[in-house]
Design an enzyme around this catalytic site. Structure first.
Site, PDB file in Angstrom:
ATOM      1  NE  ARG A  25      -4.225  -1.966   1.389  1.00 57.02           N
ATOM      2  CZ  ARG A  25      -5.295  -2.284   2.101  1.00 57.02           C
ATOM      3  NH1 ARG A  25      -5.510  -1.710   3.260  1.00 57.02           N
ATOM      4  NH2 ARG A  25      -6.170  -3.165   1.637  1.00 57.02           N
ATOM      5  N   GLY A 102      13.481 -14.465   7.857  1.00 54.98           N
ATOM      6  CA  GLY A 102      14.421 -14.651   8.959  1.00 54.98           C
ATOM      7  C   GLY A 102      15.874 -14.595   8.516  1.00 54.98           C
ATOM      8  CG  ASP A 127      13.438 -19.199  14.971  1.00 58.39           C
ATOM      9  OD1 ASP A 127      12.516 -19.756  15.588  1.00 58.39           O
ATOM     10  OD2 ASP A 127      13.941 -19.670  13.924  1.00 58.39           O
ATOM     11  NE  ARG A 255       6.762 -22.006  10.706  1.00 58.65           N
ATOM     12  CZ  ARG A 255       7.552 -22.813   9.994  1.00 58.65           C
ATOM     13  NH1 ARG A 255       8.723 -23.169  10.472  1.00 58.65           N
ATOM     14  NH2 ARG A 255       7.177 -23.269   8.841  1.00 58.65           N
TER      15      ARG A 255
HETATM   16  O1  F6P Z   1      12.661 -20.499  11.756  1.00 56.45           O
HETATM   17  C1  F6P Z   1      11.406 -20.772  12.209  1.00 56.45           C
HETATM   18  C2  F6P Z   1      11.277 -22.206  12.591  1.00 56.45           C
HETATM   19  O2  F6P Z   1       9.942 -22.387  12.992  1.00 56.45           O
HETATM   20  C3  F6P Z   1      12.261 -22.723  13.641  1.00 56.45           C
HETATM   21  O3  F6P Z   1      11.941 -22.308  14.938  1.00 56.45           O
HETATM   22  C4  F6P Z   1      12.199 -24.211  13.400  1.00 56.45           C
HETATM   23  O4  F6P Z   1      13.401 -24.843  13.778  1.00 56.45           O
HETATM   24  C5  F6P Z   1      12.061 -24.294  11.926  1.00 56.45           C
HETATM   25  O5  F6P Z   1      11.496 -23.061  11.496  1.00 56.45           O
HETATM   26  C6  F6P Z   1      11.186 -25.414  11.406  1.00 56.45           C
HETATM   27  O6  F6P Z   1      11.271 -25.373  10.030  1.00 56.45           O
HETATM   28  P1  F6P Z   1      10.442 -26.201   8.954  1.00 56.45           P
HETATM   29  O7  F6P Z   1       9.326 -25.329   8.498  1.00 56.45           O
HETATM   30  O8  F6P Z   1      11.411 -26.404   7.850  1.00 56.45           O
HETATM   31  O9  F6P Z   1       9.988 -27.451   9.583  1.00 56.45           O
END
Ligand code: F6P
Length: 322
Positions: A25, A102, A127, A255
């Site tokens: 935007r 990240g 993370d 996540r």
């Molecule tokens: O980087 C984020 C993360 O969730 C980490 O904390 C974890 O080790 C990794 O990704 C898991 O990754 P994937 O999606 O490849 O299983």
């Protein structure tokens, strides 16, 4: 007119959508053309690129995940994969690539910048392991999600006088584990940055036995995934103390979910700042939060240094667990 592309590679983080919305935007309103790369770096290599406007980001500010989708892409680490990615960016005449991701994604972005295409990194990861920024997009939400889960686990821990080892994400770092441990009132936190020789584990077992005498009815140990085998720790504790110990791995729930207000607002501010940088023709920078201020630092600073945990938080957790 500059043409920019947005990509959200690697692990999704709550708030990535809010950031994508802000970039699209602000950029369109400032006269930039915006493309979205669908499917992270793999999507870039495959040339999966779409045009974006203000309406393509409607109704997404409150959703976790990423509407631009993602992937784990090992091909981008190869010279051939990198060449294909740069080729796609040149074919679509992209001047700037905005990478919302990240540590690993920002490292790949730096390699792309070597081809002459300008990049702007926006740290987004549960993370919080990106050097130079106090916080990444999604970190705050993941802490809340894990703390909410641990509050529930503590009910069972208390009812059964059990030790619960709660495994949390964070790759090779303990940023997430530390904040979760402090907020959930954990008795111990295991982080990859600290070594746990047998003597130290024996000391923890002695503490647990003392806790029992002090009528502590539950014990939570937050265990960062980078520390190894949580089940092995549970067996050692059970054997050494006679107290029943269980493992609960919180996994991918950390996540997902709607971003917290703080994650959304950080995302909006980071995204908008990224566009400001592009409008000033600033390049190869990462947007960061330092002491409450948003600023930009060279991408090279981010990729050449390692972020360190705050050991005083670890000490505080121990002091508060008496
Ligand atoms: O980087 C984020 C993360 O969730 C980490 O904390 C974890 O080790 C990794 O990704 C898991 O990754 P994937 O999606 O490849 O299983």
């Amino acid at each position: 007119m500059k043409r920019i592309a947005i990509v959200t590679p690697g692990g999704d983080a709550p708030g990535m959508n809010a950031c994508t919305r802000a970039v699209v935007r602000r950029a369109v309103a400032s006269g930039l053309e915006v493309c979205g790369i669908v499917g992270g770096y793999q999507g870039l290599i495959d040339g999966n690129i779409i045009s974006m406007g203000p309406r393509s980001v409607s109704g997404i500010i409150h959703h976790g995940g990423t509407v631009l989708k993602s992937s784990r892409c090992s091909e981008i680490k190869t010279p051939q994969g990198m060449a294909k990615a740069v080729d796609a960016l040149e074919t679509y005449m992209i001047d700037y690539l905005v990478v919302i991701g990240g540590d690993g994604s920002i490292r790949a972005a730096e390699k792309i910048s070597k081809s002459g295409i300008y990049v702007i990194g926006v740290p987004a990861s549960i993370d919080n392991d990106v050097f130079g920024t106090d916080e990444t997009i999604g970190f705050d939400t993941a802490i809340d999600t894990a703390v909410d889960a641990i509050d529930k686990i503590r009910d069972t821990a208390t009812s059964f006088d059990r030790v619960f080892i709660v495994e949390v994400m964070g790759r090779e770092h303990g940023f997430l584990a530390l904040e979760i441990g402090l907020a959930s009132g954990a008795e111990f936190v295991f982080v990859p940055e600290v070594k746990y020789p047998p003597k130290k584990i024996r000391g923890i077992c002695d503490e647990l036995k003392k806790d029992q005498k002090k009528q502590k009815t539950s014990v939570i140990i937050v265990f960062a995934e980078g520390c190894g085998d949580a089940n092995a720790l549970a067996s050692r504790i059970q054997k050494a103390t006679g107290i029943s110990a269980r493992v609960s791995n919180l996994g991918y729930i950390q996540r997902g979910g709607n971003p917290s207000a703080r994650s959304r607002n950080l995302a909006g501010k980071f995204g908008s700042y990224a566009v400001d940088l592009i409008l000033k023709s600033d390049k190869n920078k990462v947007v960061v939060l330092q002491g409450g201020r948003i600023k930009a630092i060279p991408i090279h600073h981010v990729t050449s240094r390692e972020k360190k945990i705050d050991r005083t938080t670890l000490q505080l957790i121990e002091k508060l667990a008496v």
